[in-house]
Write a protein that holds these residues in place. Structure first.
Motif, PDB file in Angstrom:
ATOM      1  N   ALA A   1      17.286  -7.028  51.362  1.00 54.11           N
ATOM      2  CA  ALA A   1      16.250  -7.325  50.366  1.00 54.11           C
ATOM      3  C   ALA A   1      15.196  -8.264  50.936  1.00 54.11           C
ATOM      4  O   ALA A   1      15.524  -9.205  51.660  1.00 54.11           O
TER       5      ALA A   1
ATOM      6  N   LYS B   1      10.361  -4.437  54.285  1.00 51.87           N
ATOM      7  CA  LYS B   1      10.450  -2.993  54.520  1.00 51.87           C
ATOM      8  C   LYS B   1       9.328  -2.229  53.820  1.00 51.87           C
ATOM      9  O   LYS B   1       8.725  -1.346  54.394  1.00 51.87           O
TER      10      LYS B   1
ATOM     11  N   GLY C   1      14.703   1.869  46.803  1.00 57.48           N
ATOM     12  CA  GLY C   1      15.162   0.748  45.971  1.00 57.48           C
ATOM     13  C   GLY C   1      14.658   0.923  44.542  1.00 57.48           C
ATOM     14  O   GLY C   1      15.344   0.578  43.573  1.00 57.48           O
ATOM     15  N   ALA C   2      13.453   1.516  44.405  1.00 57.85           N
ATOM     16  CA  ALA C   2      12.870   1.717  43.074  1.00 57.85           C
ATOM     17  C   ALA C   2      13.734   2.668  42.247  1.00 57.85           C
ATOM     18  O   ALA C   2      13.801   2.555  41.019  1.00 57.85           O
TER      19      ALA C   2
ATOM     20  N   TYR D   1      17.068   2.908  42.366  1.00 54.43           N
ATOM     21  CA  TYR D   1      18.200   2.116  41.852  1.00 54.43           C
ATOM     22  C   TYR D   1      17.717   1.112  40.800  1.00 54.43           C
ATOM     23  O   TYR D   1      18.399   0.858  39.808  1.00 54.43           O
ATOM     24  N   ARG D   2      16.534   0.557  41.032  1.00 53.50           N
ATOM     25  CA  ARG D   2      15.975  -0.368  40.036  1.00 53.50           C
ATOM     26  C   ARG D   2      15.710   0.365  38.721  1.00 53.50           C
ATOM     27  O   ARG D   2      15.945  -0.166  37.631  1.00 53.50           O
TER      28      ARG D   2
ATOM     29  N   GLY E   1      16.216  -6.124  39.846  1.00 55.09           N
ATOM     30  CA  GLY E   1      16.803  -6.145  41.189  1.00 55.09           C
ATOM     31  C   GLY E   1      18.301  -6.399  41.132  1.00 55.09           C
ATOM     32  O   GLY E   1      19.085  -5.765  41.849  1.00 55.09           O
TER      33      GLY E   1
ATOM     34  N   SER F   1      21.310  -3.714  42.135  1.00 54.88           N
ATOM     35  CA  SER F   1      22.346  -3.975  43.120  1.00 54.88           C
ATOM     36  C   SER F   1      23.739  -3.674  42.556  1.00 54.88           C
ATOM     37  O   SER F   1      24.635  -3.261  43.288  1.00 54.88           O
TER      38      SER F   1
ATOM     39  N   ALA G   1      23.999   0.243  42.247  1.00 51.02           N
ATOM     40  CA  ALA G   1      23.977   0.854  43.588  1.00 51.02           C
ATOM     41  C   ALA G   1      25.362   0.859  44.234  1.00 51.02           C
ATOM     42  O   ALA G   1      25.589   1.569  45.203  1.00 51.02           O
TER      43      ALA G   1
ATOM     44  N   ASP H   1      20.409   2.773  53.283  1.00 57.46           N
ATOM     45  CA  ASP H   1      21.298   3.740  53.938  1.00 57.46           C
ATOM     46  C   ASP H   1      20.541   4.999  54.331  1.00 57.46           C
ATOM     47  O   ASP H   1      21.115   6.073  54.393  1.00 57.46           O
ATOM     48  N   ILE H   2      19.251   4.870  54.576  1.00 52.02           N
ATOM     49  CA  ILE H   2      18.453   6.073  54.865  1.00 52.02           C
ATOM     50  C   ILE H   2      18.827   6.639  56.241  1.00 52.02           C
ATOM     51  O   ILE H   2      19.117   7.821  56.374  1.00 52.02           O
TER      52      ILE H   2
ATOM     53  N   ARG I   1      23.005 -10.841  46.842  1.00 54.90           N
ATOM     54  CA  ARG I   1      22.659  -9.420  46.929  1.00 54.90           C
ATOM     55  C   ARG I   1      23.038  -8.858  48.303  1.00 54.90           C
ATOM     56  O   ARG I   1      23.554  -7.752  48.412  1.00 54.90           O
TER      57      ARG I   1
ATOM     58  N   ASP J   1      25.453  -5.749  48.887  1.00 54.58           N
ATOM     59  CA  ASP J   1      24.972  -4.557  49.610  1.00 54.58           C
ATOM     60  C   ASP J   1      25.822  -4.275  50.848  1.00 54.58           C
ATOM     61  O   ASP J   1      26.029  -3.128  51.222  1.00 54.58           O
TER      62      ASP J   1
HETATM   63  O1   DC Z   1      15.056  -2.847  48.127  1.00 56.80           O
HETATM   64  P1   DC Z   1      15.267  -3.279  46.670  1.00 56.80           P
HETATM   65  O2   DC Z   1      15.409  -4.762  46.487  1.00 56.80           O
HETATM   66  O3   DC Z   1      14.246  -2.698  45.758  1.00 56.80           O
HETATM   67  O4   DC Z   1      16.682  -2.630  46.271  1.00 56.80           O
HETATM   68  C1   DC Z   1      17.281  -2.867  45.038  1.00 56.80           C
HETATM   69  C2   DC Z   1      18.800  -2.667  45.139  1.00 56.80           C
HETATM   70  O5   DC Z   1      19.071  -1.273  45.347  1.00 56.80           O
HETATM   71  C3   DC Z   1      19.467  -3.410  46.296  1.00 56.80           C
HETATM   72  O6   DC Z   1      20.408  -4.354  45.840  1.00 56.80           O
HETATM   73  C4   DC Z   1      20.209  -2.384  47.082  1.00 56.80           C
HETATM   74  C5   DC Z   1      20.028  -1.100  46.353  1.00 56.80           C
HETATM   75  N1   DC Z   1      19.633  -0.024  47.249  1.00 56.80           N
HETATM   76  C6   DC Z   1      20.624   0.732  47.817  1.00 56.80           C
HETATM   77  O7   DC Z   1      21.801   0.453  47.615  1.00 56.80           O
HETATM   78  N2   DC Z   1      20.311   1.795  48.605  1.00 56.80           N
HETATM   79  C7   DC Z   1      19.043   2.091  48.862  1.00 56.80           C
HETATM   80  N3   DC Z   1      18.744   3.138  49.634  1.00 56.80           N
HETATM   81  C8   DC Z   1      17.995   1.298  48.313  1.00 56.80           C
HETATM   82  C9   DC Z   1      18.336   0.237  47.512  1.00 56.80           C
END
Ligand code: DC
Length: 227
Positions: free
Chosen positions: A14, A18, A37-38, A40-41, A83, A87, A90, A123-124, A172, A176
């Motif tokens: 976080a 990125k 992340g958006a 999951y948000r 956020g 988390s 996710a 995890d891309i 967080r 994660d």
């Molecule tokens: O990058 P971010 O703060 O917007 O992400 C929000 C939450 O989503 C973060 O705690 C981890 C999760 N996340 C994830 O598990 N896998 C992803 N590809 C992106 C975000």
């Protein structure tokens, strides 16, 4: 400019920068950009708005199934509350599976017929698009990230306490990194980019260097294969 890659995967913890980097790279190469992340948000926020608890797996799965694209531009997604909820949801394998399809479709068929995609998340490079030709793992110390997040919140006129933001970032990170499904991890073949001592311009130049290096490697591979 002709490039021989289609997917740039950007992962990291976080507030490592990125999003800023990914957006700049997408603009530079004329690629589509997806902030995962958006997603999951949006799931976390939908649960909160329905009066639910993000830790309630059933509510989170239902929100992931009903995910509304239009929520992805909602400024409320940027709140610390969203956020935190993100988390939590996710960490649920069923939620991750639901969102996987959306992410892979975006990578394979970037919207607007664009020639490629820059996708950022956790995890891309490791799970969503292990085939990505370019992988960058962006990081920075927890203190640097907490300072940036505090400044960002203050700029938006929100009150921010550095100690609380740092504690939240550390919590967080721990969530994660510790979750059993798709934990935050640097893919073996990802290039590591530490932005602790770089400004936005410096980080962009370093990322571009990484992409160019990856392109050189791909070019060399193409040459060998066509010989
Ligand atoms: O990058 P971010 O703060 O917007 O992400 C929000 C939450 O989503 C973060 O705690 C981890 C999760 N996340 C994830 O598990 N896998 C992803 N590809 C992106 C975000």
């Amino acid at each position: 400019m002709s490039v021989n890659f289609r997917i740039i995967a950007i992962d990291g913890p976080a507030a490592a920068g990125k999003g800023t980097l990914a957006r700049a790279l997408a603009k530079h190469f004329g690629f589509a950009y997806l902030d995962t992340g958006a997603l999951y948000r949006a799931v976390g926020l939908a649960v909160l708005r329905a009066g639910g608890d993000p830790a309630d797996t059933r509510a989170a799965i239902a929100a992931a199934e009903a995910l509304d694209d239009s929520l992805l531009d909602d400024p409320a997604l940027r709140s610390e509350e969203a956020g935190r909820a993100a988390s939590i949801v996710a960490a649920m394998p069923e939620v991750r599976t639901k969102l996987l399809e959306f992410q892979r479709k975006f990578a394979n068929e970037p919207p607007g017929g664009l020639p490629g995609a820059v996708i950022d998340g956790r995890d891309i490079g490791s799970v969503v698009c292990p085939q990505a030709e370019v992988k960058i793992f962006v990081t920075a110390s927890a203190e640097t990230r907490a300072r940036r997040r505090t400044d960002e919140l203050e700029e938006r006129g929100e009150s921010a306490d550095f100690g609380a933001v740092l504690a939240d970032i550390q919590a967080r990170d721990a969530r994660d990194e510790a979750r059993s499904t798709s934990p935050l991890i640097k893919a073996e073949d990802a290039l590591l980019l530490d932005t602790s001592n770089l400004d936005i311009e410096g980080a962009f130049r370093a990322a571009l260097d990484s992409v160019n290096r990856a392109q050189d490697i791909l070019d060399a591979k193409d040459r060998v294969e066509s010989e």
